[in-house]
Design a protein around this motif. Sequence first.
Motif, PDB file in Angstrom:
ATOM      1  N   PRO A   1      49.341  60.852  22.354  1.00  0.00           N
ATOM      2  CA  PRO A   1      48.152  61.648  22.088  1.00  0.00           C
ATOM      3  C   PRO A   1      47.387  61.091  20.890  1.00  0.00           C
ATOM      4  N   GLY A   2      46.093  61.329  20.900  1.00  0.00           N
ATOM      5  CA  GLY A   2      45.230  60.888  19.804  1.00  0.00           C
ATOM      6  C   GLY A   2      43.916  61.650  19.866  1.00  0.00           C
ATOM      7  N   GLU A   3      42.845  60.973  19.555  1.00  0.00           N
ATOM      8  CA  GLU A   3      41.506  61.578  19.552  1.00  0.00           C
ATOM      9  C   GLU A   3      41.090  61.970  20.973  1.00  0.00           C
ATOM     10  N   TRP A   4      40.411  63.121  21.090  1.00  0.00           N
ATOM     11  CA  TRP A   4      39.885  63.558  22.378  1.00  0.00           C
ATOM     12  C   TRP A   4      38.667  62.704  22.739  1.00  0.00           C
ATOM     13  N   ILE A   5      38.646  62.205  23.974  1.00  0.00           N
ATOM     14  CA  ILE A   5      37.567  61.349  24.462  1.00  0.00           C
ATOM     15  C   ILE A   5      37.154  61.830  25.845  1.00  0.00           C
ATOM     16  N   SER A   6      35.825  61.827  26.101  1.00  0.00           N
ATOM     17  CA  SER A   6      35.300  62.117  27.436  1.00  0.00           C
ATOM     18  C   SER A   6      34.889  60.807  28.078  1.00  0.00           C
ATOM     19  N   GLY A   7      35.295  60.613  29.324  1.00  0.00           N
ATOM     20  CA  GLY A   7      34.959  59.399  30.055  1.00  0.00           C
ATOM     21  C   GLY A   7      34.803  59.706  31.526  1.00  0.00           C
ATOM     22  N   PRO A   8      34.704  58.684  32.342  1.00  0.00           N
ATOM     23  CA  PRO A   8      34.477  58.886  33.781  1.00  0.00           C
ATOM     24  C   PRO A   8      35.626  59.610  34.484  1.00  0.00           C
ATOM     25  N   TYR A   9      36.823  59.619  33.887  1.00  0.00           N
ATOM     26  CA  TYR A   9      37.956  60.300  34.516  1.00  0.00           C
ATOM     27  C   TYR A   9      38.344  61.570  33.765  1.00  0.00           C
ATOM     28  N   GLY A  10      37.368  62.184  33.082  1.00  0.00           N
ATOM     29  CA  GLY A  10      37.612  63.464  32.434  1.00  0.00           C
ATOM     30  C   GLY A  10      37.690  63.365  30.923  1.00  0.00           C
ATOM     31  N   THR A  11      38.112  64.462  30.307  1.00  0.00           N
ATOM     32  CA  THR A  11      38.266  64.545  28.862  1.00  0.00           C
ATOM     33  C   THR A  11      39.758  64.667  28.559  1.00  0.00           C
ATOM     34  N   THR A  12      40.231  63.813  27.670  1.00  0.00           N
ATOM     35  CA  THR A  12      41.657  63.796  27.363  1.00  0.00           C
ATOM     36  C   THR A  12      41.896  63.281  25.953  1.00  0.00           C
ATOM     37  N   ASN A  13      43.051  63.626  25.414  1.00  0.00           N
ATOM     38  CA  ASN A  13      43.468  63.044  24.131  1.00  0.00           C
ATOM     39  C   ASN A  13      44.592  62.024  24.353  1.00  0.00           C
TER      40      ASN A  13
ATOM     41  N   ASN B   1      51.148  45.435  22.678  1.00  0.00           N
ATOM     42  CA  ASN B   1      51.575  45.808  21.337  1.00  0.00           C
ATOM     43  C   ASN B   1      50.358  46.011  20.427  1.00  0.00           C
ATOM     44  N   GLY B   2      50.177  47.241  19.939  1.00  0.00           N
ATOM     45  CA  GLY B   2      49.071  47.545  19.041  1.00  0.00           C
ATOM     46  C   GLY B   2      47.709  47.576  19.714  1.00  0.00           C
ATOM     47  N   GLN B   3      47.667  47.800  21.034  1.00  0.00           N
ATOM     48  CA  GLN B   3      46.401  47.835  21.770  1.00  0.00           C
ATOM     49  C   GLN B   3      46.336  49.093  22.638  1.00  0.00           C
ATOM     50  N   PHE B   4      45.324  49.936  22.363  1.00  0.00           N
ATOM     51  CA  PHE B   4      45.190  51.224  23.032  1.00  0.00           C
ATOM     52  C   PHE B   4      43.813  51.399  23.651  1.00  0.00           C
ATOM     53  N   VAL B   5      43.782  52.053  24.814  1.00  0.00           N
ATOM     54  CA  VAL B   5      42.519  52.465  25.444  1.00  0.00           C
ATOM     55  C   VAL B   5      42.644  53.938  25.810  1.00  0.00           C
ATOM     56  N   SER B   6      41.521  54.641  25.794  1.00  0.00           N
ATOM     57  CA  SER B   6      41.544  56.044  26.188  1.00  0.00           C
ATOM     58  C   SER B   6      41.845  56.150  27.675  1.00  0.00           C
TER      59      SER B   6
END
Length: 102
Positions: free
Chosen positions: A61-73, A80-85
């Motif tokens: 979990p992290g920051e809440w983000i809205s995108g084409p597949y909904g809103t999620t945290n 390693n050390g690479q994240f996408v919402s």
Amino acid sequence: MSIEEAENTPVAVEATAATTATRYPVAPGYRVNVRSGPGTSYQIVRVLAYGASVPINCQKPGEWISGPYGTTNLWDCIANGQFVSDSYVHTGSDGYVAPHCS
């Protein structure tokens, strides 16, 4: 060892996470920022190309983000050390599809 013996000798093939990981498509028409942590305040490490697909090693979990597949945290660790919402990755689920990151 003769050639016949060599041809009939089983060869061990080691499967690695990289070769067996399921890849998930990024939303079409988006170049998604890859960040060093689960939020937009983290540094951009790279940008995914249009039509990219990514492995999901773990999720957190992290920051809440809205995108084409909904809103999620939920954020997907793709290396390693690479994240996408997760809101930009088509997993077919609104929840976890990989283990929680430690």
